[in-house]
Scaffold this motif. Structure first.
Motif, PDB file in Angstrom:
ATOM      1  N   LYS A   3      47.019  45.831  38.341  1.00  0.00           N
ATOM      2  CA  LYS A   3      46.109  45.600  37.408  1.00  0.00           C
ATOM      3  C   LYS A   3      46.331  44.959  36.221  1.00  0.00           C
ATOM      4  O   LYS A   3      45.689  44.002  35.762  1.00  0.00           O
ATOM      5  CB  LYS A   3      45.409  47.057  37.137  1.00  0.00           C
ATOM      6  CG  LYS A   3      44.193  47.209  36.376  1.00  0.00           C
ATOM      7  CD  LYS A   3      43.597  48.577  36.585  1.00  0.00           C
ATOM      8  CE  LYS A   3      42.232  48.630  35.791  1.00  0.00           C
ATOM      9  NZ  LYS A   3      41.272  47.626  36.124  1.00  0.00           N
ATOM     10  N   ASP A   7      44.454  39.432  35.863  1.00  0.00           N
ATOM     11  CA  ASP A   7      44.087  38.254  35.119  1.00  0.00           C
ATOM     12  C   ASP A   7      44.906  36.868  35.425  1.00  0.00           C
ATOM     13  O   ASP A   7      44.405  35.741  35.793  1.00  0.00           O
ATOM     14  CB  ASP A   7      44.023  38.260  33.570  1.00  0.00           C
ATOM     15  CG  ASP A   7      42.968  39.287  33.204  1.00  0.00           C
ATOM     16  OD1 ASP A   7      42.217  39.551  33.899  1.00  0.00           O
ATOM     17  OD2 ASP A   7      42.973  39.401  31.986  1.00  0.00           O
ATOM     18  N   HIS A  20      34.608  30.509  44.850  1.00  0.00           N
ATOM     19  CA  HIS A  20      33.571  31.527  44.775  1.00  0.00           C
ATOM     20  C   HIS A  20      34.648  32.863  44.855  1.00  0.00           C
ATOM     21  O   HIS A  20      35.524  32.603  45.310  1.00  0.00           O
ATOM     22  CB  HIS A  20      32.425  31.624  45.354  1.00  0.00           C
ATOM     23  CG  HIS A  20      32.847  31.418  46.799  1.00  0.00           C
ATOM     24  ND1 HIS A  20      33.080  30.326  47.562  1.00  0.00           N
ATOM     25  CD2 HIS A  20      32.593  32.348  47.940  1.00  0.00           C
ATOM     26  CE1 HIS A  20      33.387  30.675  48.736  1.00  0.00           C
ATOM     27  NE2 HIS A  20      33.018  31.963  49.031  1.00  0.00           N
ATOM     28  N   TYR A  22      34.665  35.446  47.038  1.00  0.00           N
ATOM     29  CA  TYR A  22      35.000  35.608  48.264  1.00  0.00           C
ATOM     30  C   TYR A  22      36.414  34.871  48.513  1.00  0.00           C
ATOM     31  O   TYR A  22      37.553  35.505  48.760  1.00  0.00           O
ATOM     32  CB  TYR A  22      34.246  35.534  49.073  1.00  0.00           C
ATOM     33  CG  TYR A  22      34.553  35.923  50.554  1.00  0.00           C
ATOM     34  CD1 TYR A  22      34.686  37.149  51.143  1.00  0.00           C
ATOM     35  CD2 TYR A  22      34.943  34.962  51.616  1.00  0.00           C
ATOM     36  CE1 TYR A  22      35.074  37.464  52.362  1.00  0.00           C
ATOM     37  CE2 TYR A  22      35.517  35.308  52.976  1.00  0.00           C
ATOM     38  CZ  TYR A  22      35.208  36.380  53.206  1.00  0.00           C
ATOM     39  OH  TYR A  22      35.800  36.809  54.558  1.00  0.00           O
ATOM     40  N   ILE A  25      39.370  35.828  46.382  1.00  0.00           N
ATOM     41  CA  ILE A  25      39.898  37.175  46.950  1.00  0.00           C
ATOM     42  C   ILE A  25      40.987  36.643  48.498  1.00  0.00           C
ATOM     43  O   ILE A  25      42.010  37.077  48.465  1.00  0.00           O
ATOM     44  CB  ILE A  25      38.951  38.169  47.450  1.00  0.00           C
ATOM     45  CG1 ILE A  25      38.546  38.762  46.359  1.00  0.00           C
ATOM     46  CG2 ILE A  25      39.720  39.221  48.549  1.00  0.00           C
ATOM     47  CD1 ILE A  25      37.141  39.422  46.517  1.00  0.00           C
ATOM     48  N   GLU A  40      38.256  44.780  46.265  1.00  0.00           N
ATOM     49  CA  GLU A  40      37.382  43.316  46.091  1.00  0.00           C
ATOM     50  C   GLU A  40      36.812  43.362  44.922  1.00  0.00           C
ATOM     51  O   GLU A  40      36.343  42.436  44.442  1.00  0.00           O
ATOM     52  CB  GLU A  40      36.710  43.221  47.496  1.00  0.00           C
ATOM     53  CG  GLU A  40      37.738  42.626  48.590  1.00  0.00           C
ATOM     54  CD  GLU A  40      36.940  42.657  49.839  1.00  0.00           C
ATOM     55  OE1 GLU A  40      35.743  42.888  49.900  1.00  0.00           O
ATOM     56  OE2 GLU A  40      37.895  42.433  50.935  1.00  0.00           O
ATOM     57  N   GLY A  41      36.040  44.678  44.764  1.00  0.00           N
ATOM     58  CA  GLY A  41      35.290  44.769  43.607  1.00  0.00           C
ATOM     59  C   GLY A  41      35.676  44.722  42.166  1.00  0.00           C
ATOM     60  O   GLY A  41      34.935  44.339  41.274  1.00  0.00           O
ATOM     61  N   THR A  42      37.073  44.657  42.085  1.00  0.00           N
ATOM     62  CA  THR A  42      37.584  44.354  40.805  1.00  0.00           C
ATOM     63  C   THR A  42      37.886  42.981  40.476  1.00  0.00           C
ATOM     64  O   THR A  42      38.059  42.800  39.320  1.00  0.00           O
ATOM     65  CB  THR A  42      39.125  45.123  40.684  1.00  0.00           C
ATOM     66  OG1 THR A  42      39.760  44.480  41.803  1.00  0.00           O
ATOM     67  CG2 THR A  42      39.086  46.529  41.116  1.00  0.00           C
ATOM     68  N   TYR A  44      35.421  40.532  40.706  1.00  0.00           N
ATOM     69  CA  TYR A  44      34.379  40.013  39.951  1.00  0.00           C
ATOM     70  C   TYR A  44      34.344  40.397  38.631  1.00  0.00           C
ATOM     71  O   TYR A  44      34.014  39.472  37.789  1.00  0.00           O
ATOM     72  CB  TYR A  44      33.043  40.471  40.739  1.00  0.00           C
ATOM     73  CG  TYR A  44      33.012  39.762  41.941  1.00  0.00           C
ATOM     74  CD1 TYR A  44      32.472  38.463  42.169  1.00  0.00           C
ATOM     75  CD2 TYR A  44      33.471  40.474  43.261  1.00  0.00           C
ATOM     76  CE1 TYR A  44      32.344  37.906  43.441  1.00  0.00           C
ATOM     77  CE2 TYR A  44      33.199  39.611  44.430  1.00  0.00           C
ATOM     78  CZ  TYR A  44      32.689  38.388  44.556  1.00  0.00           C
ATOM     79  OH  TYR A  44      32.691  37.851  45.758  1.00  0.00           O
ATOM     80  N   PRO A  45      34.440  41.602  37.854  1.00  0.00           N
ATOM     81  CA  PRO A  45      34.613  41.908  36.796  1.00  0.00           C
ATOM     82  C   PRO A  45      35.613  40.972  35.959  1.00  0.00           C
ATOM     83  O   PRO A  45      35.626  40.287  34.963  1.00  0.00           O
ATOM     84  CB  PRO A  45      34.809  43.165  36.409  1.00  0.00           C
ATOM     85  CG  PRO A  45      34.366  43.909  37.621  1.00  0.00           C
ATOM     86  CD  PRO A  45      34.453  42.596  38.773  1.00  0.00           C
ATOM     87  N   HIS A  48      34.175  37.428  35.572  1.00  0.00           N
ATOM     88  CA  HIS A  48      33.410  37.556  34.256  1.00  0.00           C
ATOM     89  C   HIS A  48      34.131  37.493  33.003  1.00  0.00           C
ATOM     90  O   HIS A  48      33.851  37.000  32.106  1.00  0.00           O
ATOM     91  CB  HIS A  48      32.220  38.753  34.491  1.00  0.00           C
ATOM     92  CG  HIS A  48      31.141  38.565  35.208  1.00  0.00           C
ATOM     93  ND1 HIS A  48      30.070  38.368  35.126  1.00  0.00           N
ATOM     94  CD2 HIS A  48      31.272  37.918  36.945  1.00  0.00           C
ATOM     95  CE1 HIS A  48      29.057  38.272  36.355  1.00  0.00           C
ATOM     96  NE2 HIS A  48      30.144  37.903  37.147  1.00  0.00           N
ATOM     97  N   ARG A  49      35.150  38.220  33.085  1.00  0.00           N
ATOM     98  CA  ARG A  49      35.981  38.736  31.746  1.00  0.00           C
ATOM     99  C   ARG A  49      36.498  37.140  31.413  1.00  0.00           C
ATOM    100  O   ARG A  49      36.541  36.935  30.311  1.00  0.00           O
ATOM    101  CB  ARG A  49      36.896  39.710  32.015  1.00  0.00           C
ATOM    102  CG  ARG A  49      37.179  40.756  30.935  1.00  0.00           C
ATOM    103  CD  ARG A  49      37.883  41.858  31.357  1.00  0.00           C
ATOM    104  NE  ARG A  49      39.191  41.707  32.176  1.00  0.00           N
ATOM    105  CZ  ARG A  49      39.332  42.228  33.408  1.00  0.00           C
ATOM    106  NH1 ARG A  49      38.376  43.112  33.610  1.00  0.00           N
ATOM    107  NH2 ARG A  49      40.411  41.816  34.290  1.00  0.00           N
ATOM    108  N   GLU A  51      35.858  34.340  32.356  1.00  0.00           N
ATOM    109  CA  GLU A  51      34.780  33.297  31.786  1.00  0.00           C
ATOM    110  C   GLU A  51      34.424  33.675  30.326  1.00  0.00           C
ATOM    111  O   GLU A  51      34.344  32.714  29.614  1.00  0.00           O
ATOM    112  CB  GLU A  51      33.340  33.554  32.650  1.00  0.00           C
ATOM    113  CG  GLU A  51      32.439  32.368  32.659  1.00  0.00           C
ATOM    114  CD  GLU A  51      31.286  32.418  33.182  1.00  0.00           C
ATOM    115  OE1 GLU A  51      31.255  33.482  34.176  1.00  0.00           O
ATOM    116  OE2 GLU A  51      30.166  31.466  32.984  1.00  0.00           O
TER     117      GLU A  51
END
Lengths: 110, 231
Positions: A3, A7, A20, A22, A25, A40-42, A44-45, A48-49, A51
Motif C-alpha cells: 500500500k 503510487d 486504462h 484494467y 492492473i 483491483e478496486g484500490t 482506481y482511487p 484519480h489521486r 491525476e
C-alpha cells in the motif's frame, strides 16, 4: 507493505505508455511476475489521486467494444516523480543488500 | 450482480455526481473486461470473482470521497481569495463613486456611520488575514499520500474552521457595507443613482452567500465521508 508503494507501482506500470485501469492492473501483474495481486478496486482511487496531484492526465476513448474507457497517461511531472522514486528505491535496495546479503566477517567466533 | 455492485458504489458517491458517474463507468468497464477474460464458462461465478477481486464498494467509495473532498477544498481555498479581492475592489469602487458624485451623509448619522465604517474595515482585514491563511493551509496538501483519510480529515477540519471564521468576518463586513449604503440612501432623495450601491451590496451578499453554501456543502460531504469510513 504494498500500500505504501502503490503510487510508485502505478506510475511504473504507466511508464510503458497510456493505459486504462484494467490494463494497468494487468501490467502490474505481468511486470511483477504475478507477485503483486492487488485488490483491483484500490487501483482506481490511486489513479484519480495521482491525476489530482498532476502526475497523470486522463481522457475518455471509445474502445473496440463501443464502450467508453478512461485512459491514463504519465505527465512530465509524473515522469519526473517516477525518476526520483526509482533513484530513492535503488539507494534503498543497495543499502538493504549491504545489510542483509553481506558475507559474514572472517575470524568471527562461531 | 454487477449492477448491484455498481449501484452501491454510485450511491456511496452521490455527493459528487460527476465523480459517481465517472467511477461507475470505469468500474463497469473493468468488471466487464474481467468477466470476459475469466476462463470459467459460468458467467455468474465469473462475475462473483470479478466483484470479489474489486473489493468492498464502500471502502473504495471512501477513498474516492477523500479525493473529491480535497479537490473541493482546494477550489474553495482559491474562491475565498477571489471573493476577498472582489470585495476589496467593490468597496473601493463604491467609495470612489460616493466621492465622485458627492453623496453626503447627514450630520446626525455621521458618528454612527463612522463606527460602522470602522467595524467594517476591521472585519474585512480580519477576513483577509484568515482567508489568506485558509488558502495557504488548504493548498498545502499536494502529495497523493496525503489523502489517507485519518490524516486528511484533521487537515480538513482545521481548514473548514479557518474558512468559517474568514466567512463570518466577511459577513460582518457585508452587513456593515449594507448599513453604510442604507445610511447614505436615506440621507438623499431617491434617484437612478441608488442602483449602484444596491447592486454593489447585492453582489457582496451573493459572494458571501455562495461561500456559506459551499462551506456547508463541504462539511456535509466530510460528515458523509466520515459515515462511510465508520460503516
Amino acid at each position: 507493505m504494498l500500500k505504501g508503494h502503490l503510487d510508485m507501482i502505478v506510475l511504473a506500470a504507466l511508464s510503458a505508455g497510456p493505459a486504462h485501469g484494467y490494463a494497468v492492473i494487468e501490467e502490474i501483474r505481468r511486470k511483477s511476475g504475478q507477485a503483486f495481486d492487488l485488490p483491483e478496486g484500490t487501483i482506481y482511487p490511486a489513479l484519480h489521486r495521482l491525476e489530482q496531484a498532476g502526475l497523470l492526465s486522463s481522457r475518455w476513448v471509445v474502445a473496440e467494444s463501443g464502450r467508453q474507457r478512461r485512459v491514463y497517461t504519465l505527465t512530465r511531472r509524473g515522469e519526473r516523480a517516477l525518476t526520483e522514486r526509482r533513484a530513492v528505491w535503488r539507494q534503498f535496495c543497495e543499502a538493504m543488500s549491504g545489510l542483509l546479503i553481506s558475507a559474514p566477517r572472517p575470524g568471527k567466533p562461531a | 450482480m454487477t449492477s448491484e455492485y455498481l449501484d452501491t458504489l454510485e450511491a456511496a458517491l452521490r455527493f459528487d455526481r460527476s465523480l459517481a458517474g465517472r467511477v461507475r463507468k470505469e468500474f463497469e468497464d473493468h468488471l466487464r473486461q474481467t468477466v470476459a477474460a475469466d476462463p470459467s464458462e459460468d458467467r455468474g461465478q465469473a462475475e462473483q470473482r470479478a466483484i470479489a477481486n474489486c473489493g468492498d464498494p464502500r471502502a473504495i467509495a471512501t477513498e474516492f470521497a477523500v479525493i473529491s473532498l480535497a479537490r473541493r477544498a482546494k477550489r474553495l481555498a482559491v474562491l475565498i481569495v477571489l471573493v476577498l479581492v472582489g470585495m476589496l475592489l467593490l468597496m473601493r469602487g463604491l467609495m470612489a463613486w460616493y466621492t465622485a458624485i458627492e453623496w453626503p451623509i447627514s450630520d446626525d448619522m455621521k458618528p454612527l456611520a463612522a463606527t460602522i465604517a470602522m467595524v467594517t474595515r476591521y472585519a474585512f482585514w480580519t477576513a483577509t488575514l484568515i482567508g489568506v491563511a485558509a488558502w495557504a493551509y488548504g493548498s498545502r496538501h499536494r502529495s497523493p499520500s496525503d489523502y489517507a483519510y485519518a490524516k486528511y480529515s484533521r487537515h480538513l477540519q482545521r481548514f473548514c474552521m479557518l474558512l468559517s471564521i474568514a466567512t463570518a468576518a466577511l459577513l460582518v463586513c457585508v452587513l456593515g457595507g449594507g448599513a453604510l449604503a442604507t445610511i447614505r440612501l436615506t440621507s438623499t432623495s431617491p434617484s437612478i443613482a441608488f442602483f449602484i450601491p444596491v447592486l454593489s451590496v447585492a453582489l457582496e451578499v451573493l459572494a458571501a452567500g455562495t461561500l456559506v453554501i459551499l462551506i456547508r456543502a463541504l462539511t456535509r460531504q466530510a460528515e458523509f465521508t466520515a459515515g462511510l469510513q465508520k460503516a
